[in-house]
Design a protein around this motif. Structure first.
Motif, short mmCIF file in Angstrom:
data_model
loop_
_atom_site.label_atom_id
_atom_site.label_comp_id
_atom_site.label_asym_id
_atom_site.label_seq_id
_atom_site.Cartn_x
_atom_site.Cartn_y
_atom_site.Cartn_z
N ILE B 5 1.09 -1.33 0.15
CA ILE B 5 0.30 -0.07 0.21
C ILE B 5 1.01 1.89 -0.07
O ILE B 5 1.89 1.45 0.84
N THR B 7 0.72 4.94 0.30
CA THR B 7 0.17 6.73 0.40
C THR B 7 0.86 7.79 0.31
O THR B 7 2.05 8.49 0.17
N LEU B 8 -0.31 8.73 -0.03
CA LEU B 8 0.65 10.06 0.13
C LEU B 8 -0.29 10.97 0.13
O LEU B 8 -1.41 11.57 0.17
N VAL B 9 0.45 11.87 0.97
CA VAL B 9 -0.17 13.37 1.08
C VAL B 9 0.91 14.56 1.04
O VAL B 9 2.52 14.21 0.77
N ASN B 44 -4.52 13.05 -0.30
CA ASN B 44 -4.43 12.15 0.48
C ASN B 44 -4.49 11.04 -0.86
O ASN B 44 -6.07 11.51 -1.20
N MET B 45 -3.93 10.18 -0.38
CA MET B 45 -4.33 9.64 -1.80
C MET B 45 -3.08 7.96 -0.98
O MET B 45 -2.30 8.38 -0.76
N MET B 46 -3.71 6.85 -1.84
CA MET B 46 -3.94 5.43 -1.43
C MET B 46 -3.27 4.45 -2.97
O MET B 46 -4.46 4.44 -4.09
N ILE B 48 -3.06 0.16 -3.87
CA ILE B 48 -2.86 -0.44 -3.84
C ILE B 48 -1.99 -0.86 -5.49
O ILE B 48 -2.41 -0.97 -6.49
N VAL B 58 13.35 -3.49 -0.24
CA VAL B 58 12.33 -2.33 -0.46
C VAL B 58 12.50 -0.92 -0.25
O VAL B 58 12.07 -0.39 0.12
N GLU B 59 14.49 -1.61 0.82
CA GLU B 59 14.66 0.25 1.12
C GLU B 59 14.71 1.00 -0.64
O GLU B 59 14.23 2.13 -0.33
N LYS B 77 5.19 7.14 0.89
CA LYS B 77 5.47 6.37 1.79
C LYS B 77 4.87 4.71 1.29
O LYS B 77 3.29 4.15 0.71
N ALA B 78 5.74 3.84 0.94
CA ALA B 78 5.13 2.43 0.84
C ALA B 78 5.36 0.91 2.06
O ALA B 78 6.52 1.35 2.94
N GLN B 79 4.24 0.28 2.24
CA GLN B 79 4.31 -0.23 3.10
C GLN B 79 3.41 -1.31 2.90
O GLN B 79 2.36 -1.88 2.04
N HIS B 80 4.10 -3.24 3.70
CA HIS B 80 3.42 -4.05 2.81
C HIS B 80 1.69 -3.99 3.26
O HIS B 80 1.55 -3.48 4.58
#
Lengths: 454, 90
Positions: B5, B7-9, B44-46, B48, B58-59, B77-80
């Motif tokens: 996922i 996310t952008l802000v 605000n954007m998300m 998948i 990932v880094e 940011k990218a997160q599992h």
């Protein structure tokens, strides 16, 4: 499917509210290292720890990166050293050698603390237990990362008052041995009543003898997230307050559970427990006292504080228990003074006293934690404070602990600084009236009546 | 499939989503879903995304997104995905 607001709630918790995983702690049994030859014993200990935990720090960091939630501490707990060193150690100095081995192993694998330089003497002391206890001042002065804990009482056995008296003296000697650093050694030394075998938090972590060969225990995030959520419902009823804490604790604990399972599978080490304790740090906003103040107290320590802490502790458990398959360790709220900025400030302005802190320990986990007191405090007074705290734990069938720091050369109002996560605070006054005749009686306090359940 | 996922802000402007999508296209990352809102000039954007064909770590992904973020003035940011499911679903 995850919704937009849920995704941003998680992102904000990390970026603004200090959501993290406080510690991934690997418990390692050293029972198979026991050897009558001290050099061979130390060699086996070093090898077992460095082999077992060689990937611990990397795995913790990797998981943190992938999930976008930092893992603050990676730590190790070991079988109580008094049990491991008994065959090989003939003097306190022999035990110091084990402490140095543990310190070297901790540095090699990159963990910031290793716990379990411990003895369990709640009923009686073996020769080995006594040697370990006598070695503590030197061991903590000559090592950096070793933490020591001593169990002095339990609901089943009562309180070993001989050991309580001895620990009063040992705490003063440890303070003396590290007086150049504001008696920092005492920050790595804690005494317990009813200590859990699977606590992942320092300084009290040790790997109990009933545990598996190795295990992964995880401590969840600190109080920052709870405090921010409570700000959003400022002034609302107790029902709303409790529901909010419970819901937040659930989410925070889910992160701990996920990380514990992931670390366990990547390291090939069984998952033990998630510890629900909210552990504050000196970072601004990451404070139990801030939560208490958000609940409506002008300062932590004001009347109402004990009730507020009881609510917090209970709701954290109610939310957390449902979020994890195995809950254990201490699982409550920690109320350290120097490690919690707002708590230290409350003490500084006189809102929070040692006596109020003692009352607060009746309703939260653990006890009198990280409290700087005058270096001139008599050993018997420290033993008296310990006895009070042990009695609270014994009678209420809960864990209590004492981690006092008599800062040598400093007095009430002076400032003690321990650096980093250990924080800083002004020195608090201690009741001046003596208890030497009580402490020096010798022997044990019998187990309380409600321990006879069979 | 390994779902991440993103996310952008940040402050809204022309071309934010285009720039982010180009980055994903260049790195073999497939966009599965995209949700966004704008309010008072902020976005605000998300997203998948499927990172199975992405060859970096990932880094690397996070570093790449950080530089894209710097270009468009947003925090990305990218997160599992699992962390969101764990926290928000029983």
């Amino acid at each position: 499917m995850v919704e937009l607001d849920e995704a941003f709630e998680t992102v904000n918790m990390v970026s603004h509210e200090n959501l993290d995983v406080r510690t991934i702690t690997m418990g390692i049994s050293l029972l198979d290292c026991i050897d009558p030859n001290l050099d061979r014993l130390c060699d086996k200990i070093y090898r077992k720890i460095t082999e077992s935990a060689k990937d611990l720090v990397k795995v913790g960091d990797d998981i943190g990166n992938e999930y976008g939630v930092p893992v603050i501490n990676k730590r190790i707990s070991i079988t109580p050293a008094a049990l491991i060193g008994g065959a090989a150690c003939k003097t306190p100095e022999d035990f110091v050698k084990i402490a140095q081995t543990l310190d070297a192993a901790a540095k090699e694998v990159g963990v910031n603390f290793i716990g379990g330089y411990s003895a369990l003497v709640q009923k009686g002391m073996t020769n080995s237990d006594r040697l370990l206890i006598e070695s503590i001042p030197q061991a903590l002065a000559e090592t950096e990362r070793v933490c020591s804990s001593i169990s002095l009482g339990s609901t089943r056995t009562g309180i070993n008052m001989d050991a309580v008296r001895l620990m009063g003296e040992i705490i003063i000697k440890t303070a003396e041995a590290t007086k150049e650093q504001d008696s920092l050694g005492c920050a790595k030394l804690v005494v317990f009543c009813n200590p859990p075998d699977d606590n992942p938090f320092m300084a009290g972590a040790f790997h109990g003898v009933t545990e598996a060969d190795r295990v992964i225990n995880v401590g969840v995030s600190g109080p920052g997230v709870v405090k921010h959520e409570l700000e959003k419902i400022h002034g609302q009823s107790f029902e709303v307050l409790c529901e909010t804490i419970k819901r937040t604790a659930f989410k925070v604990t889910r992160v701990g559970q996920l990380f514990a399972k992931e670390a366990s599978s990547r390291l090939g080490v069984p998952f033990g427990i998630v510890d629900l304790s909210l552990a504050p740090t000196p970072a601004i906003g990451d404070s139990i006292a801030d939560i208490i103040q958000e609940m409506g107290m002008e300062r932590a320590g004001a009347p109402g504080t004990t009730a507020a802490l009881a609510i917090l502790n209970d709701q954290v458990k109610k939310g957390g228990v449902m979020a994890s398959s195995y809950v254990g360790g201490l699982s409550g709220a920690f109320i350290p003074v120097t490690e919690d900025k707002a708590m230290a400030e409350a003490a500084e302005v006189g809102a929070l006293t040692l006596e109020k802190l003692e009352a607060m320990t009746c309703v939260c986990s653990v006890g009198l934690d990280m409290i700087a007191i005058p270096g001139s405090t008599p050993a018997t007074t420290i033993s008296g404070i310990i006895a009070d705290e042990m009695a609270i734990g014994m009678v209420n069938q809960k864990t209590t602990a004492v981690r006092l720091i008599p800062v040598i050369g400093k007095d009430v109002g002076d400032f003690a600084q321990f650096g980093g996560l250990l924080g800083e605070a002004k020195i608090m006054p201690v009741n001046k009236f003596g208890c030497g005749d009580f402490v020096n009686r010798g022997g044990r306090i019998p187990a309380p009546i409600h321990s006879f359940k069979n | 499939m390994s779902k991440t996922i993103v996310t952008l802000v940040g402050k809204d402007r022309v071309g934010i989503i285009a720039t982010v999508c180009n980055f994903f296209a260049e790195n073999n990352i497939n966009i599965l879903d995209l949700k966004q809102t704008t309010s008072q000039g902020y976005i605000n954007m998300m997203m998948i995304v499927d990172t199975d064909l992405y060859e970096g770590s990932v880094e690397n992904l996070n570093k790449g997104l950080e530089s894209v973020g710097a270009q468009v003035g947003c925090i990305i940011k990218a997160q599992h995905e699992e962390i969101f499911d764990m926290m928000h679903r029983i």
